[in-house]
Design an enzyme around this catalytic site. Structure first.
Site, short mmCIF file in Angstrom:
data_model
loop_
_atom_site.label_atom_id
_atom_site.label_comp_id
_atom_site.label_asym_id
_atom_site.label_seq_id
_atom_site.Cartn_x
_atom_site.Cartn_y
_atom_site.Cartn_z
N GLU A 177 -0.73 -14.66 61.42
CA GLU A 177 -1.44 -13.88 60.04
C GLU A 177 -2.52 -12.67 59.91
O GLU A 177 -3.21 -13.90 59.80
CB GLU A 177 -0.35 -14.50 58.62
CG GLU A 177 1.10 -14.22 58.32
CD GLU A 177 1.43 -15.39 56.77
OE1 GLU A 177 2.37 -15.93 56.78
OE2 GLU A 177 0.20 -15.28 55.78
N ASP A 185 -4.58 -15.10 44.60
CA ASP A 185 -5.37 -16.20 46.24
C ASP A 185 -6.29 -16.65 45.20
O ASP A 185 -6.67 -16.65 44.32
CB ASP A 185 -6.21 -15.04 47.17
CG ASP A 185 -4.90 -14.74 47.74
OD1 ASP A 185 -4.31 -16.34 48.68
OD2 ASP A 185 -5.29 -13.58 48.61
#
Lengths: 405, 278
Positions: B50, B61
């Site tokens: 990824e 995040d």
């Protein structure tokens, strides 16, 4: 503009939260189930007469509504044109329009059984309103506030803490309102089971823009009735400042389908539109942030740019999606005022009317100062006095002292 | 349509093991170093890679990946340069699946149709876009499927049985189960809870289910890999990368190896796991 005009400007959003191409639900999957629950809870609350009756009671006895519609006689004669009225939202408990929305959301949160309330705040007005109602209803309150704003809006930080809220200074990114919203969303993702996110403006994922607008629309509904009583007719023009745009939408929405009413939103032009500013409509374009598609300040790669405004409450690189749509349809005209224009308006209003406005509100006054002299004396102009300026006194005092040197 | 992701999971099934999925931010700490790191990953044991597309406001995040994105942006990374990075990797590796992960706005500004054409031709196999739930499928998910790219959806502890079919409907490649309610790098997942959740998702789909968020050590990777079709590690790699930088945040001679060494030990954890039941 080129878009086909709708039959009504007041029916949005659609069932998926869209105002034209704006709005929507651009959030992480973790939040989606809760956002659907919230939508269902809000729809049920709106249809429940006992909810509306309870809210009405608190609005009257706790918030102090209706807020007056006041004829600003000295400002009117000073400017020599339109007859200027102030919708006195700064007289509400907690000192701004923010409390209208917070009361509604806290009542929805209680229906949903949520005991932990989080909020983002820029100037601290929404944070103070949230801390106040959490104190009133015995709920835990955590307010995310950019570290830059914590420094420049100290009086509100102290108020929130006195009310029992925990103020978390946000150190990420530009350390202002946008970053406070990021960290509030991060908290929400983490504590989704027990937490209600009380968003302070008409932005975020559906149903927030519509829900916050509905709670704020009492501003325009009262104005309509009060102007009818004072002058026997509708106003000719409306003015309000815009960060996310909740005080503006609250005033505007009940008038959107009255074509005789000219409507002006005033964004923060900061140092000027060719320099650092916070005017998303004047200087931005459509993008996706914080759960909705709307006008945003960004670079060619879609990276969000830092906004700048002297007023922490307007220092945000976006705007509510309904405003983006009202701009594209041409129903509302969006102007902007610089830091300097707002400071001048702040001082003028203080001396002429004995009302110290919030720096945010001073942006709307700045455009009234330009446009009122160009209107005839029988032109009825309403400006939303959205907040009082107590919180800005130390900051403005320092700026003015610095200029005298 | 069979993508490199489908092929890779079929191969792993033959080998009798789960996938090790690694996350690295494109352009962190600079584009040259990040290409070197990504090139080293398959050798070190990564089965699927990824690549994060940096964004100024990564709302899901934690601090580590936020900082990685800001380092990448400071180093001049754009979406176009991220696609160049993919193309450069693909020149030397035709088999390892590459998934771009990030937020919608940079893609929306790049232009969805142009992005899909460019991503496909660069050698991208799938997309994970955090802020596009099924309610917004018309934005990118459906066009991506038509363009031959897998749209990999996140399922979370809050995605209940009622909602799972909607989440899975247009998902392809694999399902990414976010093992905690929270942001990246925040907490560790309880492996027994994860096993139950994976089993629940498997009742609704035949797609592989990979699990991420909170996996930092070879032991955790082994535990997850024994219940899921794959284990995803991101923050731990970003942290070791960050720890190898000099005081100004620049790459050092240790940077590439620091990441590759951790990938190697985590990969051993994954490979030590008994294969998850199908």
């Amino acid at each position: 503009m080129s878009l086909p005009l709708p039959n009504s400007f007041r029916t949005g959003p659609d069932e998926r939260g869209h105002f034209g191409t704006f709005g929507g639900r651009f959030v992480a999957e973790t939040l989606m189930p809760l956002i659907l629950d919230l939508e269902a809870a809000y729809i049920a609350a709106k249809a429940d007469p006992s909810f509306m009756a309870e809210m009405k009671g608190y609005l009257r006895d706790y918030v102090g509504r209706p807020s007056p519609l006041y004829f600003a006689e000295r400002l009117t004669s000073h400017l020599g044109g339109a007859k200027i009225y102030f919708k006195r939202e700064e007289l509400n408990h907690t000192g701004s329009h923010k409390v209208n929305n917070v009361l509604g959301q806290i009542m929805v949160a209680r229906r949903m059984g949520k005991k932990r309330i989080i909020a983002e705040t820029g100037a601290g007005q929404h944070g103070v309103a949230t801390a106040t109602l959490c104190a009133r209803f015995g709920l835990e309150c955590i307010v995310y506030m950019g570290a830059v704003d914590v420094a420049r809006q100290q009086p509100n930080v102290i108020r929130m803490e006195m009310l029992g809220a925990k103020v978390v200074p946000v150190q990420s990114g530009s350390r202002t309102l946008k970053d406070a919203m990021n960290d509030a969303l991060r908290d929400w993702v983490t504590n989704v089971e027990n937490t209600f996110y009380c968003i302070g403006t008409i932005a975020g994922p559906h149903p927030y823009p519509a829900m916050v607008r509905d709670f704020q629309s009492i501003i325009g509904e009262e104005t309509r009735a009060q102007m009818q009583e004072a002058e026997g007719r509708l106003p000719d023009s409306l003015f309000a400042c815009i960060g996310g745009g909740s005080n503006a939408m609250g005033l505007f929405h009940p008038f959107l389908d009255d074509p005789s009413v000219e409507i002006f939103g005033v964004e923060a032009a900061g140092h000027g539109l060719t320099q650092l500013h916070a005017a998303s409509i004047a200087g931005g374009r459509a993008g996706v942030l914080h759960g909705n598609r709307t006008y945003l300040l960004m670079d060619d790669d879609g990276q969000i740019q830092d906004a700048h405004s002297i007023s922490a409450g307007l220092d945000y690189p976006g705007i509510g999606p309904e405003h983006a749509w009202l701009h594209e349809t041409g129903r509302v005209t969006y102007l902007s005022a610089t830091d300097d224009e707002a400071l001048e308006a702040f001082q003028l209003l203080s001396r002429l009317e004995g009302i110290i406005p919030a720096l945010e509100t001073a942006h709307a006054i700045a455009k009234v100062m330009q446009l009122a002299p160009k209107r005839p004396r029988d032109h009825l102009m309403v400006v939303n006095l959205s907040g009082r300026g107590d919180k800005d006194i130390p900051q403005v005092g320092d700026i003015l002292k610095g200029r005298q040197k | 349509m069979t993508t490199r992701i489908d092929t890779r999971f079929a191969e792993l099934k033959q080998q009798g093991r789960s996938a090790f999925v690694t996350f690295i931010m494109a352009g962190d700490p600079d584009l040259v170093t990040s290409l070197e790191i990504i090139k080293a990953l398959p050798q070190a044991g990564a089965d699927i890679i990824e690549i994060g597309m940096p964004f100024t406001d990564p709302m899901a995040d934690g601090p580590s990946i936020q900082a990685a994105g800001l380092r990448a942006l400071k180093a001049g990374t754009t979406l176009k340069k991220t696609l160049d990075l993919v193309r450069a990797f693909r020149n030397g590796d035709a088999a390892t699946p590459l998934v771009l992960m990030g937020y919608y706005n940079p893609i929306f500004i790049y232009g969805v149709d142009k992005f899909l054409v460019d991503a496909k031709s660069a050698g991208v196999d799938g997309l994970i876009i955090v802020d596009l739930p099924p309610e917004e499928d018309e934005e990118l998910c459906l066009p991506a499927m038509r363009a031959g790219l897998n749209f990999i959806r996140l399922a979370t502890p809050t995605t209940d049985d009622k909602r799972l079919p909607a989440v899975l409907a247009n998902t392809s490649g694999f399902v990414y189960y976010v093992s905690i309610t929270g942001i990246t790098g925040a907490a560790s997942a309880d492996s027994s809870k994860v096993a139950a959740a994976v089993a629940r998702i498997k009742r609704h789909t035949t797609l592989p289910v990979c699990v991420g968020f909170g996996i930092r050590t070879p032991d955790q990777a082994r535990a997850i890999a024994s219940t899921a079709s794959g284990a995803v590690v991101g923050t731990a790699l970003v942290d070791v990368l960050s720890g190898s930088l000099d005081a100004e945040g620049r790459a050092t001679s240790k940077t590439v190896n620091a990441v590759a060494d951790l990938v190697r030990s985590l990969a051993q954890g994954v490979r030590a796991a008994p294969q998850a039941a199908e």
